[in-house]
Motif scaffolding. Sequence first.
Motif, short mmCIF file in Angstrom:
data_model
loop_
_atom_site.label_atom_id
_atom_site.label_comp_id
_atom_site.label_asym_id
_atom_site.label_seq_id
_atom_site.Cartn_x
_atom_site.Cartn_y
_atom_site.Cartn_z
N THR A 1 45.41 37.92 40.96
CA THR A 1 44.03 37.56 41.30
C THR A 1 43.64 36.26 40.61
O THR A 1 43.11 35.35 41.25
CB THR A 1 43.06 38.69 40.90
OG1 THR A 1 43.44 39.89 41.58
CG2 THR A 1 41.63 38.35 41.25
N PHE B 1 45.53 33.26 42.23
CA PHE B 1 44.95 32.80 43.49
C PHE B 1 43.68 31.98 43.24
O PHE B 1 43.44 30.98 43.89
CB PHE B 1 44.63 33.96 44.43
CG PHE B 1 45.85 34.51 45.12
CD1 PHE B 1 46.69 33.68 45.84
CD2 PHE B 1 46.15 35.86 45.07
CE1 PHE B 1 47.82 34.18 46.49
CE2 PHE B 1 47.27 36.37 45.71
CZ PHE B 1 48.10 35.53 46.43
N THR C 1 35.11 45.07 48.34
CA THR C 1 35.38 43.64 48.15
C THR C 1 34.30 42.96 47.32
O THR C 1 34.52 41.86 46.82
CB THR C 1 35.53 42.90 49.50
OG1 THR C 1 34.28 42.92 50.20
CG2 THR C 1 36.63 43.50 50.35
N ASP D 1 39.62 43.11 43.68
CA ASP D 1 39.85 42.92 42.24
C ASP D 1 40.27 44.21 41.53
O ASP D 1 39.44 45.05 41.20
CB ASP D 1 38.60 42.36 41.58
CG ASP D 1 38.80 42.03 40.12
OD1 ASP D 1 39.93 42.18 39.61
OD2 ASP D 1 37.82 41.61 39.48
N CYS E 1 40.15 38.55 47.55
CA CYS E 1 40.94 39.50 46.78
C CYS E 1 40.13 40.76 46.54
O CYS E 1 38.91 40.70 46.38
CB CYS E 1 41.34 38.92 45.43
SG CYS E 1 42.51 37.59 45.51
#
Length: 78
Positions: free
Chosen positions: A54, A57, A13, A48, A46
């Motif tokens: 992505t 958002f 993340t 990535d 998210c």
Amino acid sequence: MSSTPEQEFLALTKRSNLTNGEVSAVFGKLKPIKPEHFIRTWLGGCVDTNHPATQHFKSVHWAGKTFRSTEDVDPIMV
């Protein structure tokens, strides 16, 4: 020192430009959890993989989601 699947996921993340294969390899190691675990408000985030969603958002300032029960969810909080 080896890391747990959960630690591997958290490390993902923090990275960008991941491949679907990298994410799938770690996700496949995670233990299943019961749906009741989700009942609360979650902060958004998210992983990535350069997916177009992505950026979407980020542009709507996605804040997270709220699960009031397994049948009652606000999937997008902005």
